[in-house]
Design a protein around this motif. Sequence first.
Motif, mmCIF file in Angstrom:
data_model
loop_
_atom_site.group_PDB
_atom_site.id
_atom_site.type_symbol
_atom_site.label_atom_id
_atom_site.label_comp_id
_atom_site.label_asym_id
_atom_site.label_seq_id
_atom_site.Cartn_x
_atom_site.Cartn_y
_atom_site.Cartn_z
ATOM 1 N N SER A 230 -5.114 3.321 11.797
ATOM 2 C CA SER A 230 -5.922 2.119 11.957
ATOM 3 C C SER A 230 -5.577 1.089 10.878
ATOM 4 O O SER A 230 -5.406 -0.099 11.160
ATOM 5 C CB SER A 230 -7.399 2.488 11.884
ATOM 6 N N TYR A 231 -5.449 1.552 9.653
ATOM 7 C CA TYR A 231 -5.087 0.677 8.534
ATOM 8 C C TYR A 231 -3.710 0.060 8.753
ATOM 9 O O TYR A 231 -3.513 -1.144 8.600
ATOM 10 C CB TYR A 231 -5.112 1.464 7.222
ATOM 11 N N ARG A 232 -2.744 0.891 9.118
ATOM 12 C CA ARG A 232 -1.363 0.425 9.303
ATOM 13 C C ARG A 232 -1.288 -0.630 10.412
ATOM 14 O O ARG A 232 -0.632 -1.648 10.257
ATOM 15 C CB ARG A 232 -0.469 1.618 9.620
ATOM 16 N N ASP B 272 -2.737 -7.010 2.298
ATOM 17 C CA ASP B 272 -3.008 -6.624 0.911
ATOM 18 C C ASP B 272 -2.358 -7.650 -0.023
ATOM 19 O O ASP B 272 -1.141 -7.838 0.011
ATOM 20 C CB ASP B 272 -2.449 -5.231 0.620
ATOM 21 N N SER C 169 -3.265 -3.886 9.313
ATOM 22 C CA SER C 169 -2.638 -4.658 8.238
ATOM 23 C C SER C 169 -1.522 -5.555 8.753
ATOM 24 O O SER C 169 -1.129 -6.498 8.083
ATOM 25 C CB SER C 169 -2.062 -3.716 7.173
ATOM 26 N N HIS D 215 -7.688 7.097 10.095
ATOM 27 C CA HIS D 215 -7.868 5.938 9.214
ATOM 28 C C HIS D 215 -6.524 5.322 8.847
ATOM 29 O O HIS D 215 -6.372 4.098 8.817
ATOM 30 C CB HIS D 215 -8.657 6.326 7.955
ATOM 31 N N TYR D 216 -5.551 6.171 8.542
ATOM 32 C CA TYR D 216 -4.224 5.681 8.184
ATOM 33 C C TYR D 216 -3.628 4.837 9.322
ATOM 34 O O TYR D 216 -3.146 3.725 9.084
ATOM 35 C CB TYR D 216 -3.288 6.853 7.840
ATOM 36 N N CYS E 291 0.828 -1.203 0.000
ATOM 37 C CA CYS E 291 0.000 0.000 0.000
ATOM 38 C C CYS E 291 0.867 1.260 0.000
ATOM 39 O O CYS E 291 1.676 1.469 0.901
ATOM 40 C CB CYS E 291 -0.913 -0.002 1.223
#
Length: 183
Positions: free
Chosen positions: A162-164, A95, A167, A159-160, A17
Amino acid sequence: MSETNNNYQKATFAGGCFWCMVQPFEEMPGIISVVSGYTGGTTVNPTYKEVCSETTGHYEAVQITFDPELFPYTKLLELYWQQIDPTDPGGQFHDRGQSYKTAIFYHNEEQHKQAEASKKDLQDSGKFNAPIVTEIKPASPFYAAEEYHQGYHRKNPTHYQSYRRGSGRGAFIEKHWGEEAAH
């Protein structure tokens, strides 16, 4: 500083990502810009939706404009390896697919030699139990991603983060490179 300085070079790295590949490089001395985008595929000027469809052959990547006098390419390579799982042939963390695979796209023969040497050094280090599968390829046309992807970690910090975390990227980096590298 102008981005047209003749001493500046480009470095292009695919590390899963692209949102997660900007922050580690920006704001370092000698880094002029970090742009999220797409490279390595066949479609001219692809969209995010097209790249995600896995039909264009593109990787999500960052293209870094840098001053090699202040931040040498070898230092960029060291930082790059600390952002990815170089042993994963199918993508990065949660991902999956072509667009999330890792690759170093070299812009000249010196970068090619340095990238190959850094890959060999990492393999020989024993830091990973599996082979280093990150590809090293000649640079191909790079297309900047849509504006909402640029600097995503600043535009959407909650959001970033949380995503990091979700993942698995941060935990992986911390395990292999230490807590300081994970942020």
